[in-house]
Write a protein that holds these residues in place. Structure first.
Motif, PDB file in Angstrom:
ATOM      1  N   GLN A  38     -10.843   5.656  -6.298  1.00 17.44           N
ATOM      2  CA  GLN A  38     -10.918   6.638  -5.219  1.00 17.44           C
ATOM      3  C   GLN A  38      -9.872   7.726  -5.406  1.00 17.44           C
ATOM      4  O   GLN A  38     -10.141   8.909  -5.179  1.00 17.44           O
ATOM      5  N   THR A  39      -8.664   7.352  -5.836  1.00 19.10           N
ATOM      6  CA  THR A  39      -7.607   8.336  -6.063  1.00 19.10           C
ATOM      7  C   THR A  39      -8.004   9.326  -7.150  1.00 19.10           C
ATOM      8  O   THR A  39      -7.847  10.551  -6.989  1.00 19.10           O
ATOM      9  N   ALA A  48      -1.020   3.469   1.270  1.00 15.70           N
ATOM     10  CA  ALA A  48      -1.324   2.586   0.135  1.00 15.70           C
ATOM     11  C   ALA A  48      -0.716   1.213   0.374  1.00 15.70           C
ATOM     12  O   ALA A  48       0.179   1.028   1.202  1.00 15.70           O
ATOM     13  N   THR A  96       0.478  14.834   1.566  1.00 20.66           N
ATOM     14  CA  THR A  96      -0.698  15.688   1.696  1.00 20.66           C
ATOM     15  C   THR A  96      -0.428  16.916   2.561  1.00 20.66           C
ATOM     16  O   THR A  96      -1.087  17.951   2.391  1.00 20.66           O
ATOM     17  N   THR A 153      -9.038   1.322  -5.157  1.00 23.27           N
ATOM     18  CA  THR A 153      -8.109   2.366  -4.706  1.00 23.27           C
ATOM     19  C   THR A 153      -7.826   3.348  -5.834  1.00 23.27           C
ATOM     20  O   THR A 153      -7.759   4.562  -5.618  1.00 23.27           O
ATOM     21  N   TYR A 193      -1.727  -0.160  -9.769  1.00 21.82           N
ATOM     22  CA  TYR A 193      -2.765  -0.295  -8.756  1.00 21.82           C
ATOM     23  C   TYR A 193      -3.390  -1.682  -8.894  1.00 21.82           C
ATOM     24  O   TYR A 193      -4.176  -1.941  -9.814  1.00 21.82           O
ATOM     25  N   ILE A 236      -8.641  13.424  -6.893  1.00 21.37           N
ATOM     26  CA  ILE A 236      -7.890  14.369  -7.722  1.00 21.37           C
ATOM     27  C   ILE A 236      -8.841  15.280  -8.485  1.00 21.37           C
ATOM     28  O   ILE A 236      -8.661  16.511  -8.548  1.00 21.37           O
ATOM     29  N   LEU A 252      -0.115  12.468  -5.182  1.00 20.36           N
ATOM     30  CA  LEU A 252       0.089  11.078  -5.592  1.00 20.36           C
ATOM     31  C   LEU A 252       1.270  10.448  -4.864  1.00 20.36           C
ATOM     32  O   LEU A 252       1.321   9.232  -4.697  1.00 20.36           O
TER      33      LEU A 252
END
Length: 597
Positions: A137-138, A276, A200, A134, A129, A142, A196
């Motif tokens: 936020q991920t 992403a 979704t 980002t 990353y 989770i 990941l």
């Protein structure tokens, strides 16, 4: 010694390593046939670039490694460059500081960790990353949707006696004390992996099925937790940024380069959605071909990425495309020419340009702090005095009309707006050289007559012709010793009086960046004045074309309503209330203005 080695080269694919007298590796390259490629370093193109010339001068030894095919040569070259980091190869910025998300899938109760090194056996990695925001936020999503344990117990062999705080705030279901089975925890980890990977839709389907199962078991507390997770996923769903034809997954790859730097970008599209962006910066690319730079980015940055899509969209064909297809047979490489794929590839290029421009701005600020660009400018231009104050002149025109000149003053490397000047060109409006001559003449004459100090340097936006016009103007006023240079936009070359060849400064040079900054500021100042002149001319011509409206009444209208648009939206009564206006004239003005397109 080198000559004997060149004669003994085989006609086979392989990798070659150029070394200096101390045995240090200077450059690693690959070849489809070593016999044809390696001797070319000593041929007619040996002095084609400064880097190639410097490399050839330091070569003292050669090592070659034969491989079965070109694809193997590509892989070996990549590994050797990573291992030895040769000075003359394209370099990647160090990625050790870029974090990744690791899922320890080999453990009975896997964890989700942030790591900076790939050293956990059997773990699934996502990243790196390059944007820390980002990553945060991920992880936040989770931990909010999934009840992943955050402890470091070696479950189930080593466990606490009671649940921790995460259990009581519903962030974990306490598998450590047996409140959650290994099978149920593993299903949740499968959902994390899908999330990941950007899938979704699959995650939502699985959560909904498990929610219904919990309801049928009358486990309403668990069903409520899954319902809340579904709500969070619904909030995450945004309108589709990029809609692919028929949906699907793709990786769009973009590349931008400027001088010695380049930036590669990968836009990840999953199920038709842009989820992403990954990017890496490259150095030492100034004299490399576009295809070679793209090939280096694909081998060293894109192929090592986890969860690559099958479709890879490229801005153009890289070097060694056939070898890349052998190295990554699971990827389909495309160079789209039209349609949605082409738009996505353009978007990747735009992101690469934006990131590279940001790097340039940051490096400009860093260089300004690290070294005084004013002293560097004087040194690079060979000036007798440090240019503590200098001016930059630009000419702007609109199809031969509204031609203006601008002059910006820089003091100690920074703009001094109190000394900015603008000029309405009185001579030939379509002659750029004459316009430069006029601006320099008028400015220097005014400074001399007012006994004000002249700048230490005059910079002209243009090439040899503009420089010659400025020099003629200065000599006519007895200022032949005043330093004058010009900066040409296309190649960022600096022209100096008396030199036929331009001065090419490094793209990272503080001197060049200071000149570019002054040039851009002068251009902005000139363009804004030219637009203002055009707007004034347009307003004047429209109002003065109306019978009964002269310069005085035009001035009254603009003072009252501010602009031509303001006059158009006024009522007859408002215009008639002004001194010198009648209702009939007001109605005529509005009728004529509103009839115009």
């Amino acid at each position: 010694m080198i000559a004997r080695q060149l004669k003994a080269l085989p006609d086979k694919p392989g990798v070659y390593l150029w070394k200096n007298a101390a045995g240090a590796i200077l450059y690693v390259g690959k070849a489809k046939t070593l016999r044809s490629r390696v001797p070319s370093y000593f041929g007619p193109d040996a002095e084609s670039t400064p880097e190639r010339s410097a490399l050839v001068r330091q070569i003292a030894d050669l090592e070659t490694i034969i491989v079965p095919n070109e694809a193997q040569a590509l892989l070996l070259e990549n590994n050797l460059i990573k291992e030895h980091k040769p000075r003359f190869n394209i370099r990647l910025t160090d990625d050790k500081s870029y974090p990744r998300v690791a899922v320890t899938v080999t453990e009975p109760f896997p964890r989700v960790l942030v790591v900076r090194r790939v050293n956990i056996p059997g773990a699934r990695y996502f990243g790196p990353y390059t944007d820390v925001a980002t990553l945060r936020q991920t992880l936040k999503i989770i931990r909010r949707i999934f009840t992943v344990r955050s402890c470091h117990w070696d479950l189930p062999h080593d466990a606490p006696n009671r649940p921790c705080l995460d259990y009581h705030i519903e962030r974990c279901r306490a598998p450590c004390v047996g409140y959650q089975s290994e099978a149920d925890y593993r299903r949740m980890i499968d959902d994390v992996l899908l999330f990941l990977e950007g899938k979704t839709v699959d995650v939502r389907t699985r959560l909904r099925e498990r929610m219904h199962e919990a309801s049928q078991r009358l486990d309403f507390e668990r069903a409520a937790q899954l319902r809340d997770a579904l709500k969070w996923l619904d909030q995450l769903e945004q309108p589709q940024t990029v809609e692919l034809v028929g949906g699907g997954d793709a990786d769009a790859i973009g590349l931008a380069r400027d001088g010695d730097d380049a930036c590669g970008v990968v836009l990840r599209v999953r199920a038709g959605r842009l989820i992403a962006r990954d990017h890496r910066f490259l150095e030492n690319v100034e004299h490399e071909a576009e295809g070679a730079v793209l090939a280096a980015f694909l081998m060293r940055c894109y192929l090592p990425l986890e969860a690559r899509a099958r479709h890879a969209l490229l801005p153009f064909a890289p070097d060694d495309l056939d070898a890349l297809q052998q190295v990554a047979p699971d990827s389909d490489w495309h160079v789209p020419q039209r349609g949605t794929f082409a738009k996505l590839a353009q978007l990747a290029d735009q992101n690469a340009r934006h990131l590279l421009d940001s790097l340039k701005i940051e490096s400009f600020d860093i260089d300004e702090r690290a070294a005084d660009p004013v002293f560097a400018l004087g040194r690079d231009l060979g000036l007798a005095a440090v240019p503590r104050s200098f001016v930059c002149i630009d000419i702007s025109t609109n199809q031969g009309r509204d031609t203006v000149g601008s002059l910006v003053w820089f003091e100690a490397g920074r703009p001094k707006k109190a000394e900015y000047r603008r000029f309405r060109i009185r001579g030939a409006p379509q002659d750029d050289f004459a316009a430069v001559h006029e601006v320099v003449t008028r400015y220097l004459s005014r400074r001399i007559s007012e006994a004000k100090p002249l700048p230490d340097l005059v910079v002209i936006d243009g090439g040899k012709g503009q420089l010659g016009a400025a020099g003629d103007a200065a000599r006519a006023l007895g200022q032949e010793k005043l330093p004058i240079v010009s900066l040409a936009k296309q190649e960022e070359e600096v022209f100096l009086p008396g030199r036929s060849d331009p001065l090419r400064l490094s793209r990272r040079s503080p001197s060049l960046k200071l000149l570019q900054r002054a040039r851009d500021e002068a251009h902005r100042f000139a363009v804004s004045y030219s637009r203002k002149r055009r707007a004034q001319r347009t307003i004047t011509s429209e109002l003065l074309a109306i019978p009964g409206v002269g310069p005085n009444r035009r001035r009254v209208l603009l003072e009252r309503f501010g602009s031509l648009a303001g006059v158009k939206t006024a009522t007859p009564a408002e215009i008639a209330a002004l001194p010198g206006f009648s209702t009939t004239l007001a109605e005529r003005i509005l009728e004529r203005l509103n009839l115009r397109p």
